[in-house]
Motif scaffolding. Structure first.
Motif, PDB file in Angstrom:
ATOM      1  N   LEU A   1       0.915  -1.043  -0.064  1.00 34.29           N
ATOM      2  CA  LEU A   1       0.116   0.096  -0.053  1.00 34.29           C
ATOM      3  C   LEU A   1       0.853   1.191  -0.080  1.00 34.29           C
TER       4      LEU A   1
ATOM      5  N   SER B   1       0.895   5.775  -1.105  1.00 34.12           N
ATOM      6  CA  SER B   1       1.175   6.716  -0.162  1.00 34.12           C
ATOM      7  C   SER B   1       1.883   8.186  -0.943  1.00 34.12           C
TER       8      SER B   1
ATOM      9  N   TYR C   1      -5.640   5.675   0.919  1.00 37.67           N
ATOM     10  CA  TYR C   1      -4.594   4.918   1.612  1.00 37.67           C
ATOM     11  C   TYR C   1      -4.635   5.079   3.108  1.00 37.67           C
TER      12      TYR C   1
END
Length: 422
Positions: A214, A219, A230
């Motif tokens: 992720l 990010s 996120y």
């Protein structure tokens, strides 16, 4: 009897430098040079001695025929003629080492230690270790000492278990990368159905092992809504694993609203972990990180952070600047500002430096003095007063009055508060 006699002749003949070896089914062997085409069929094996004597063996009496190198032939001759003593086996083992005959060397080392059990060089070559007065193979000795072999290294069983668990977790982490990469691509694919499916997929993630993927794909997205997704996904995962990503986003995101969103998403039970990370960032060489850490500590910190905050009221940071190369004309103030020939920085530049807006330093060119002047790059130390640190300090301590950026007075006051003497 005839075969035994011929075998002896073949084995000790000094003229022979290489040979075919016929392994007999009875367990013996004959050495000589094979004769191609000597038999009309494959029913016989034919060898010839260096003196020209031909020996034919029935194929049924031979289990295998193979060729040995001249070096192995030389070894076989030596091995069959040396006396069966410790020094003789050591000497031949050293000859084997020099000629890279590993298995043959080990054979003589094992025989040697039967004569001389405490022969240290032989034991070391065999990989033996003395344990409680007994010579043991390395694996066994290390096992008795509490070690096991893992990936070629001796470690404790606890370390092995940790490494195995870490390896298993890394496999789970890596398994998330292709999925998150695919779903992140759908977010920008231009197909609303796929976008909605991707969002739903992210919203369902609750596995901490997905966090590295992720971070990698969401990010730093240029899209603020994607970064919001996120943060929401990290919050849904929750627990201690979510703290690091949220703290990082609150420090590193270029958007102030996103930094605030990440900070506000840290829950009270996550405060201790977050405080540790913010305190560590107070030592950053970038002033902007110090100041953002002050904002974070103002929300998540308790009184344990007070000494670090006091020490960070004023922080010193280095910048590279270009200045005229005029020996003796540069001056630097205690605050880090500088001047050439008595001149100071332009007020707006000085203010931006002091507020941390120019993280990489400045280059100041004076048009009036630029002609025929050489410039050089120098490193200066600049002392920053950090208002966010002061705000956090006042909030956490509940101080009714502020001592400004006077670290010594703050420290004396706080020590008195802790000792009940104020």
């Amino acid at each position: 009897m005839a075969i035994g006699l011929i075998s002896c002749i073949l084995l000790v003949s000094p003229a022979m430098t290489s040979a075919d070896v016929a392994q007999l089914r009875t367990g013996g062997e004959l050495r000589g040079l094979g004769v191609d085409g000597a038999a009309p069929d494959d029913s016989r094996v034919t060898l010839t001695t260096p003196g020209g004597i031909t020996v034919e063996l029935h194929r049924d009496d031979v289990s295998e025929v193979k060729t040995r190198s001249p070096l192995l032939e030389e070894y076989e001759t030596k091995a069959r003629t040396i006396p069966d003593t410790g020094p003789a086996h050591w000497e031949l083992s050293e000859w084997c080492r020099e000629n890279r005959l590993k298995d043959e060397r080990l054979r003589h080392l094992r025989r040697l230690v039967e004569f001389e059990p405490d022969h240290e060089r032989a034991r070391a070559a065999l990989g033996h270790i003395r344990h409680d007065g007994e010579w043991l193979p390395r694996d066994e000795a290390m096992r008795r000492r509490g070690y096991v072999k893992h990936d070629g290294r001796y470690v404790t069983s606890q370390e092995r278990d940790l490494m195995e668990r870490a390896a298993a977790r890394e496999e789970r982490v890596q398994a998330w990368y292709p999925r998150v990469r695919l779903w992140a691509g759908w977010l920008f694919g231009g197909h609303s159905g796929r976008q909605l499916e991707a969002i739903e997929n992210f919203e369902r993630i609750d596995d901490p092992d997905a966090i590295p993927a992720l971070r990698r794909f969401l990010s730093n997205s240029k899209s603020v809504p994607v970064r919001e997704l996120y943060v929401a996904t990290i919050v849904n995962i929750g627990g201690g694993a979510a703290v690091g990503p949220l703290v990082d986003q609150s420090l590193l995101d270029v958007n102030r609203r996103m930094r605030d969103l990440a900070l506000d998403s840290i829950t009270e039970n996550q405060f201790p972990l977050a405080m540790t990370q913010y305190r560590r960032t107070l030592r950053s060489d970038k002033n902007i990180m110090v100041r953002r850490s002050g904002i974070g500590l103002g929300r998540v910190a308790d009184q344990n952070a007070v000494p670090d905050l006091i020490a960070s009221l004023i922080t010193t940071h280095q910048y590279k600047v270009q200045v005229p190369d005029r020996s003796g004309t540069m001056s630097f103030s205690t605050a880090g500002s500088f001047g050439a020939g008595g001149a100071s920085l332009p007020p707006d530049i000085d203010l931006m430096l002091r507020s941390g807006q120019l993280q990489n330093g400045v280059i100041v060119n004076d048009p009036a003095a630029a002609q025929n002047v050489r410039w050089k790059t120098v490193t200066i130390n600049y002392n920053h007063k950090n208002p966010e640190i002061l705000t956090a300090l006042k909030k956490i301590t509940g101080a009714e009055e502020s001592f400004g950026y006077d670290e010594r007075t703050w420290l004396a006051w706080w020590t008195a508060q802790k000792n009940g003497t104020f």
